[in-house]
Enzyme design. Structure first.
Site, PDB file in Angstrom:
ATOM      1  N   GLY A  23       2.870   2.517  -2.238  1.00  0.00           N
ATOM      2  CA  GLY A  23       3.311   2.947  -3.569  1.00  0.00           C
ATOM      3  C   GLY A  23       2.646   4.239  -4.033  1.00  0.00           C
ATOM      4  N   GLY A  45       0.736  -1.256   0.000  1.00  0.00           N
ATOM      5  CA  GLY A  45       0.000   0.000   0.000  1.00  0.00           C
ATOM      6  C   GLY A  45       0.768   1.310   0.000  1.00  0.00           C
ATOM      7  N   CYS A  93      -0.493   3.524  -6.030  1.00  0.00           N
ATOM      8  CA  CYS A  93      -1.200   2.389  -5.460  1.00  0.00           C
ATOM      9  C   CYS A  93      -2.441   2.895  -4.738  1.00  0.00           C
ATOM     10  CB  CYS A  93      -0.249   1.722  -4.479  1.00  0.00           C
ATOM     11  SG  CYS A  93      -1.055   0.680  -3.304  1.00  0.00           S
TER      12      CYS A  93
END
Ligand code: 5GP
Length: 345
Positions: free
Chosen positions: A183, A181, A186
């Site tokens: 990123g 999570g 993301c």
């Protein structure tokens, strides 16, 4: 239901406390590291920063550019065997120390991986990448790849907790890929509510992996050179970068001219853009979707690389680490409520 109440930290929650140092200049700092592996044969020496296996980052062009700095590229999994063959044919032997072959966990992907590894036996690194590394089928797949390629370095993830890092290593991984999570493109945390602040994930997974003789790569969430240093300071052996390496000449991604400025597309590997491009074949790649953003074009990656490596070297001088290897030992993080002064941002 259970609530863990100890505080978990992201990069933005800490700064390095400076320490007295005899280093005169950042040029005295060695940011290369040497590793031997839990399962794989041989030693590897290089700068442990990896371009992410996204099709807008982990390109052959990026691999050739980063290899010049002894850095690694996790080459994305959408190149054909013919494209691999053409690329490797044009490189010297040294490239094999600086590229990872990425794969998913389907039968078709295992077959492609096998063909590639058999056709090019000098390939050393395999990166097995799924959104959710907590599935038993993933653990089984790692063992299968380990059995098929006993001498290769296997990087596997993603997970964010110590016990799962141990499980992946025991199943055959040498290096655990850590991050769910964080990123830049993301949306997992928004779509699913699942995640773990990245610095704490790194600290906890590194501790677990090192206890077994494994390594970790901190994957995702670095927005600046200081974050890369914090990942290393927290115990990451390798750091993987997506967004920080996107938008360059060497990055993939469509270019668009707008009001006489150039922009480059950068997208998550489970974004609509990636799914459309790869015929729906990657729909299951990430647990939830990713974003598509247009980045201002940034020119050759060379300048960015100098910035990142220069920043990490400089961190080392502030805390008195002559080698990157010493950084974690020399790290004291202080918790903060503010990072930089944003008055002119
Ligand atoms: P960045 O350096 O851009 O912050 O993070 C890069 C990492 O984001 C990649 O290495 C990968 O682990 C993760 N990532 C890439 N694409 C997606 C996506 O579409 N969805 C999610 N959840 N993560 C992604």
């Amino acid at each position: 239901m259970h609530i863990e109440s100890d505080i978990k930290l992201g990069f933005k929650d800490v700064l390095f406390r400076p320490k007295r140092s005899t280093l005169q200049s950042r040029s005295e700092v060695d940011i290369r590291r040497s590793f031997t592996f839990k399962h794989a044969e041989g030693e590897w020496t290089g700068v442990p920063v990896i371009a992410a296996n996204m099709d807008t980052v982990g390109t052959f062009e990026m691999a050739a550019a980063l290899a010049e700095h002894e850095m690694l590229t996790a080459v994305h999994k959408h190149y054909s065997i013919e494209q691999w063959s053409e690329f490797l044919g044009a490189q010297d032997e040294k490239i094999y120390q600086h590229i990872m072959v990425s794969t998913g966990t389907s039968e078709r992907e295992f077959d492609k991986l096998s063909t590639l590894m058999n056709d090019f036996p000098s390939l050393r690194f395999i990166c097995i990448d799924v959104a959710n590394g907590y599935q038993q089928s993933f653990v089984t797949f790692i063992s299968r790849v380990r059995a098929a390629f006993p001498s290769k370095v296997i990087v596997a993830g993603n997970v964010v907790t110590g016990e799962m890092s141990e499980e992946l290593i025991l199943a055959g991984a040498d290096i655990v890929k850590v991050g769910i999570g964080p990123g830049s493109v993301c949306t997992t945390r928004v779509k699913t509510g699942v995640g773990y602040p990245q610095l704490s994930a790194i600290i906890e997974c590194a501790d677990a992996a090192h206890g077994l003789g494994g390594q970790i790569v901190g994957d995702g969430g670095c927005t600046c050179a200081g974050d890369v240093s914090k990942a290393f300071g927290g115990g990451a052996d390798f750091v993987m970068l997506g967004g920080m390496l996107a938008g360059h000449d060497e990055s993939g991604g469509e270019r668009v001219e707008k009001e006489s400025k150039t922009f480059v597309a950068f997208y998550g590997m489970s974004s609509d853009t990636a799914m459309n491009k790869h015929n729906g074949g990657v729909a299951k790649y990430r647990a939830s979707e990713g974003k598509t953003v247009m980045l201002p074009y940034r020119g050759p990656v060379e300048n960015t690389v100098q910035d990142i490596l220069g920043g990490v070297r400089s961190t080392c001088t502030y805390v008195g680490a002559r080698k990157l290897k010493e950084l974690t030992k020399r790290t004291t993080f202080i918790r903060v409520n503010e990072q930089e002064n944003r008055v002119y941002n």
